[in-house]
Write an enzyme that holds these catalytic residues in place. Structure first.
Site, PDB file in Angstrom:
ATOM      1  N   HIS A   1       0.815  -1.219   0.000  1.00  0.00           N
ATOM      2  CA  HIS A   1       0.000   0.000   0.000  1.00  0.00           C
ATOM      3  C   HIS A   1       0.851   1.273   0.000  1.00  0.00           C
ATOM      4  O   HIS A   1       0.362   2.347  -0.378  1.00  0.00           O
ATOM      5  CB  HIS A   1      -0.936   0.003   1.205  1.00  0.00           C
ATOM      6  CG  HIS A   1      -2.198   0.785   1.012  1.00  0.00           C
ATOM      7  ND1 HIS A   1      -2.251   1.978   0.330  1.00  0.00           N
ATOM      8  CD2 HIS A   1      -3.475   0.550   1.416  1.00  0.00           C
ATOM      9  CE1 HIS A   1      -3.492   2.444   0.316  1.00  0.00           C
ATOM     10  NE2 HIS A   1      -4.255   1.594   0.964  1.00  0.00           N
TER      11      HIS A   1
ATOM     12  N   ASP B   1     -11.564  -4.827 -17.591  1.00  0.00           N
ATOM     13  CA  ASP B   1     -11.818  -5.854 -18.606  1.00  0.00           C
ATOM     14  C   ASP B   1     -10.491  -6.308 -19.217  1.00  0.00           C
ATOM     15  O   ASP B   1      -9.834  -5.559 -19.942  1.00  0.00           O
ATOM     16  CB  ASP B   1     -12.746  -5.265 -19.675  1.00  0.00           C
ATOM     17  CG  ASP B   1     -13.046  -6.236 -20.806  1.00  0.00           C
ATOM     18  OD1 ASP B   1     -12.605  -7.401 -20.746  1.00  0.00           O
ATOM     19  OD2 ASP B   1     -13.717  -5.811 -21.777  1.00  0.00           O
TER      20      ASP B   1
END
Length: 451
Positions: A165, A380
């Site tokens: 992170h 996608d």
């Protein structure tokens, strides 16, 4: 391939490999910003995407497609192929070594349809879908990213990723993953420029605190500050147009400019405080999570993928949360949100350096992260949108926070799902309070995910 059993399905993994940039990349040291290397961001955060079968992709192996795209993308995002080092005074620096990120190809004898009607965290078998390679989870001297692509019997697959992170926030993660998906679909380069420029978010030459920052208040522990982990249960709550409309009716007309995030923050904070049976005189803390890229003057450049999170604090006694109208809480949240501007962020950055990168105050705190704008579910790789895309965990920051997750129901309607984890007695109270707010006639749906 390594084989492991997870109750009703088996996962077979190939030996983990390091994916390096497809072309030579600079060898250099790149310091992180003074927001990036705060103590509370030094952890690995997992995300997961579930994809259904696409007939036109039947002859393509998603693991091969993503592996090749990853090598090409790391030419642009080459710091991810390096390793973190710690310099003087705890300052984190990326050593751009080109060593690469961890990648695992796997297969599972299960179909997407068998994972349940609704796919939402918590995922009981996350460790099977995102294997914790020995020694890979450290913050320093370890790969900064781990990806596992698990092919399913139905022709679909699961993409799971774990990112350090300190390298990026939710917006940065989404940017990287969208770029990876573009490369997987054949693009020669990302459509959004990759911007490092962490020096823009360093403390000033003469650090100075010019704003009030309750994030780092020193708060004494009380008997009611710790939630027992005994008998914890999960429920996912769904908020569609009907539920949101009912909640909006609680708010006076002059306050109707609030966002859905602010509305649900006020509602969930109230219900959770009541559910935990907090002492009415206790001071409760709500931690906002704000993308601050547009708060700077000038705005940070498009494509900046480092951490740029503001988390101003809202303070209220438990009694006020119990007894005052929901509009009062929304006003508190909106006011705290309005404080965040360029000077606030500069003061915040300076304070973190002056105080030695402390952890934010977690006592009596509640943290709500909005993932609806990140649109992880729209990523996608060539197989269409994800059946689920986003966080792999139901709770964040040691159990004191939740996520707002975009969700599409069986009728194709957009909703917001909120997985909640509470001790069983508290969950019963939470459900009752939320049901009362929704007037008991909306048939609010509660679900314990199967997977």
């Amino acid at each position: 391939m390594e084989e492991s059993k997870a109750l009703n399905f088996t996962v077979r993994r190939r030996t983990p490999e390091l994916i390096s940039p497809a072309k030579p990349t600079p060898r250099e040291l790149k310091p992180l910003s003074d927001i990036d290397d705060q103590d509370w961001l030094r952890f690995q955060t997992p995300l997961i995407q579930f994809y259904r079968r696409d007939p036109k992709m039947a002859d393509r192996n998603p693991a091969t497609v993503i592996r090749e795209a990853l090598a090409k993308l790391l030419v642009f995002y080459y710091p991810f192929a390096g390793r973190l080092r710690e310099g003087p005074a705890g300052k984190l620096v990326v050593e751009c070594t080109g060593e690469g990120v961890l990648f695992i190809e796997a297969e599972a004898d299960v179909r997407v349809e068998e994972l349940g009607e609704v796919i939402l965290p918590p995922f009981a078998y996350l460790e099977e879908l995102l294997y914790d390679v020995n020694g890979s989870g450290d913050i320093l001297h370890s790969p900064l990213m781990l990806i596992q692509v698990t092919r399913l019997l139905c022709g679909g697959f699961i993409f799971a990723i774990r990112i350090n992170h300190t390298m990026c926030d939710g917006s940065g993660m989404a940017q990287f993953m969208r770029a990876l998906a573009e490369m997987a679909r054949g693009s020669p380069m990302p459509s959004i420029p990759h911007v490092w420029q962490r020096e823009m978010l360093l403390a000033r030459n003469s650090p100075r605190v010019t704003r009030t920052h309750h994030e780092y208040d020193e708060v004494a522990k009380t008997k009611g500050t710790t939630i027992s982990s005994h008998d914890m249960i999960y429920r996912s709550f769904f908020f569609g147009p009907t539920e949101l409309s009912i909640l909006r009716n609680y708010i006076p007309t002059h306050l109707q400019s609030f966002s859905t995030y602010e509305l649900l923050s006020a509602c969930l904070w109230r219900c959770r405080t009541i559910a935990l049976q907090s002492d009415p005189e206790e001071q409760m803390r709500f931690i906002l999570s704000i993308n601050a890229r547009a708060k700077f003057k000038p705005h940070l450049p498009k494509g900046y993928y480092g951490n740029c999170i503001a988390f101003p604090i809202v303070l209220s006694t438990a009694r006020d949360l119990f007894s005052k109208p929901l509009g009062h809480t929304i006003e508190l949240i909106s006011k705290a949100k309005s404080y965040v501007n360029d000077e606030y962020m500069r003061s915040f950055i300076d304070l973190t350096v002056i105080k030695g990168r402390p952890h934010f105050t977690s006592i009596n705190s509640y943290f709500l992260t909005d993932l609806t704008n990140a649109r992880f579910n729209e990523i996608d790789f060539g197989w269409g949108k994800a059946a689920y895309g986003g966080t792999a965990k139901a709770i964040n920051f040691s159990g004191i926070g939740n996520f707002l997750i975009p969700f599409t129901n069986k009728r194709g309607e957009s909703e917001i799902a909120v997985p909640i984890c509470l001790p069983k007695p508290s969950m019963e109270i939470f459900v009752k309070e939320l049901d009362n707010m929704l007037m008991k006639n909306t048939n609010i749906r509660l679900l314990t995910p199967k997977f």
